[in-house]
Scaffold this active site. Structure first.
Site, PDB file in Angstrom:
ATOM      1  N   ASP A  60     -85.429   4.191  23.475  1.00 31.39           N
ATOM      2  CA  ASP A  60     -85.593   2.960  24.242  1.00 31.39           C
ATOM      3  C   ASP A  60     -85.915   1.746  23.393  1.00 31.39           C
ATOM      4  O   ASP A  60     -85.505   0.635  23.700  1.00 31.39           O
ATOM      5  CB  ASP A  60     -86.687   3.138  25.295  1.00 31.39           C
ATOM      6  CG  ASP A  60     -88.076   3.263  24.666  1.00 31.39           C
ATOM      7  OD1 ASP A  60     -88.240   4.146  23.792  1.00 31.39           O
ATOM      8  OD2 ASP A  60     -88.981   2.502  25.056  1.00 31.39           O
ATOM      9  N   ASP A  63     -89.514   3.534  19.040  1.00 29.73           N
ATOM     10  CA  ASP A  63     -89.988   4.901  18.863  1.00 29.73           C
ATOM     11  C   ASP A  63     -88.819   5.878  18.877  1.00 29.73           C
ATOM     12  O   ASP A  63     -87.657   5.484  18.819  1.00 29.73           O
ATOM     13  CB  ASP A  63     -91.018   5.250  19.943  1.00 29.73           C
ATOM     14  CG  ASP A  63     -90.482   4.984  21.348  1.00 29.73           C
ATOM     15  OD1 ASP A  63     -89.247   4.977  21.517  1.00 29.73           O
ATOM     16  OD2 ASP A  63     -91.289   4.796  22.271  1.00 29.73           O
ATOM     17  N   TYR A 209     -93.459   4.066  31.030  1.00 34.15           N
ATOM     18  CA  TYR A 209     -92.479   3.563  31.993  1.00 34.15           C
ATOM     19  C   TYR A 209     -92.877   4.005  33.396  1.00 34.15           C
ATOM     20  O   TYR A 209     -92.226   4.827  34.021  1.00 34.15           O
ATOM     21  CB  TYR A 209     -91.068   4.031  31.640  1.00 34.15           C
ATOM     22  CG  TYR A 209     -90.501   3.307  30.443  1.00 34.15           C
ATOM     23  CD1 TYR A 209     -90.000   2.012  30.572  1.00 34.15           C
ATOM     24  CD2 TYR A 209     -90.502   3.887  29.186  1.00 34.15           C
ATOM     25  CE1 TYR A 209     -89.504   1.325  29.471  1.00 34.15           C
ATOM     26  CE2 TYR A 209     -90.007   3.204  28.083  1.00 34.15           C
ATOM     27  CZ  TYR A 209     -89.509   1.922  28.235  1.00 34.15           C
ATOM     28  OH  TYR A 209     -89.022   1.235  27.143  1.00 34.15           O
ATOM     29  N   GLU A 440     -91.339  -5.743  18.879  1.00 34.14           N
ATOM     30  CA  GLU A 440     -90.577  -4.538  19.248  1.00 34.14           C
ATOM     31  C   GLU A 440     -89.360  -4.922  20.077  1.00 34.14           C
ATOM     32  O   GLU A 440     -89.466  -5.644  21.057  1.00 34.14           O
ATOM     33  CB  GLU A 440     -91.438  -3.552  20.032  1.00 34.14           C
ATOM     34  CG  GLU A 440     -90.711  -2.232  20.286  1.00 34.14           C
ATOM     35  CD  GLU A 440     -91.633  -1.121  20.774  1.00 34.14           C
ATOM     36  OE1 GLU A 440     -91.272   0.052  20.639  1.00 34.14           O
ATOM     37  OE2 GLU A 440     -92.734  -1.455  21.289  1.00 34.14           O
TER      38      GLU A 440
END
Length: 465
Positions: A60, A63, A209, A440
């Site tokens: 995603d 990571d 999430y 990120e």
């Protein structure tokens, strides 16, 4: 961000797609390239299920975990861009790259949903993953945990979003790969039946999430895409008789109402046109019903932490709705004010221009493009160099943070095209790997940028002819 760099396993640089250089476009419409290395991850096996092929799909963000909900949203929105901005993407030579990125996701979803009323929704343990700063190809083999939903452990949000992804992508592929498109559409129908028959929220991806909005938006979203993919009245009947909608001021991986409302605004349901208008009224800074915070420099800011996803989602919806309004000679009504398609596309352009350099910091938030772009994207694959087996054996997880995470130096590999999280609500930004909220990147930030950048690039190109 670089969709190729997020592929699990990723492809080699030799197979990375070509892209248009920034000199050819007004504001760097590029489908991102891969990291300058070969990112090949091994097969992933769940400990308790026997051997299961879940190779593929996307990590995603920075990571090494594959989360089903944001991955499906990435594929749905990228498919929407491929459908709605097909001519523009084709003109710039990017359409095949978009198709490739979509198929990387749909191939994975077909494997993850191979059993009836069953869907694998996550690969990897985020807690363990976040304790180690290593590239995906250097992860320890074995022990990759897998989460799943079924009739006894339902997950309506993820099943419905995956249905939407399959339905939207079936539209993308049906003109040149009818067999594959039919396979996707049939799977979309089954997943929708699973989602609405076995209702329940799946919290297994929390705290990363969590579905704060519930699952009614995903059910409406999936039914909408199934209607456009099939034109079957049963899906319109479901939308009219069973779906729940709401006025919102956000479009994101967790909240899909606004996207469905824009899609349905040109159907016979006047309610959805009113709700789509309400979304626009809530965001436009000069609307009397404005709700969304706009930074001093003019950026939509909903939350700290990958806020750029809300910027690109806003710009994309404004762009699409602008085109629909122009096509049908309509306007948006906000109280005693009316706004036409030009107002909407101007705001979309302003948001994308901000991300690409027209902001108080005078810097780009897209890696590898523009003035003073980010160099420390919070991303394992970008920041960790190639390591020999001997060198890798000497590195422990704690030392991985010492060696690569905490060092204030540019990433070893440039994550070209990745849009990072962006500045805070006061337009301030720190280009530090440790500032994950700002640095990120995410797949859905970029999937939402593709369509609007194609639109803006084509508009600017036409104006310059």
């Amino acid at each position: 961000m670089s969709m190729d760099s997020q592929r699990a396993p990723a492809i080699s640089q030799a197979n990375a797609p070509l892209h248009l250089g920034p000199e050819e476009l007004p504001h760097c419409f590029v489908l991102p390239l891969l990291l300058g290395e070969e990112d090949l991850a091994g097969l992933e096996y769940p400990d308790h299920l026997g051997e299961v092929d879940l190779v593929g799909g996307y990590y995603d963000a920075g990571d090494n975990v594959k989360y089903g909900l944001p991955m499906a949203f990435t594929v749905t929105t990228l498919s929407w861009a491929a459908i709605f901005y097909h001519p523009q993407l084709k003109a710039f030579g990017e359409l095949s790259n978009v198709h490739s990125a979509i198929r990387w996701g749909t191939d994975y979803f077909l494997k993850a949903s191979s059993k009836l009323n069953h869907l694998y929704v996550q690969v990897g343990n985020p807690v363990a993953d976040h304790e180690c700063w290593m590239k995906p190809e250097n992860m320890e083999e074995g022990g990759r945990s897998v989460l799943e939903i079924d009739e006894k452990k339902p997950g309506t949000e993820i099943a419905a979003e995956t249905s939407a992804a399959m339905a939207a992508s079936s539209i993308v592929f049906r003109n040149f790969n009818k067999t594959y498109a039919t396979h996707l559409l049939n799977k979309a129908k089954l997943l929708f039946e699973f989602a609405k028959t076995h209702k329940g929220t799946f919290d297994g991806e929390c705290p990363f999430y969590c579905s704060y909005s519930g699952y009614n938006d995903e059910l409406l979203w999936a039914a909408t895409w199934l209607y456009f993919a099939t034109r079957e009245s049963a899906y319109l009947d479901y939308i009219e008789d069973n779906s729940i909608s709401a006025k919102v001021a956000e479009f994101s991986w967790d909240l899909k109402y606004a996207g469905a409302q824009v899609l349905l605004s040109q159907t016979s349901f006047e309610t959805f046109k009113q709700q789509a208008d309400s979304y626009i009224c809530s965001v436009l800074p000069y609307s009397p019903y404005h709700q969304v915070y706009i930074s001093p420099g003019g950026l939509v800011h909903l939350r700290d932490g990958a806020n750029s996803q809300y910027v690109t989602s806003t710009a994309f919806l404004f762009s699409v709705y602008s085109d629909l309004l122009a096509k049908h000679n309509q306007q948006v009504t906000c109280g005693n004010q009316q706004y036409n398609s030009n107002h909407l596309i101007a705001f979309a352009k302003q948001q994308m221009d901000y991300l690409l350099g027209e902001n108080p910091e005078k810097r780009s938030y897209m890696v590898g493009f523009g003035n003073n772009p980010p160099t420390q994207a919070h991303h394992r694959g970008a920041s960790v160099p190639n390591l020999s087996k001997d060198a890798l054996a000497k590195v422990s997880c704690p030392m991985s943070f010492v060696n690569w995470f905490n060092k204030n130096v540019p990433n070893t590999n440039e994550l070209t095209g990745a849009i990072v999280g962006g500045p805070d609500r006061y337009d301030k930004f720190k280009d530090l790997r440790s500032e994950s909220a700002m640095t990120e990147p995410t797949t859905y930030t970029n999937s939402l940028a593709v369509g609007v950048l194609a639109k803006l690039a084509a508009t600017t190109h036409s104006a310059n002819i």
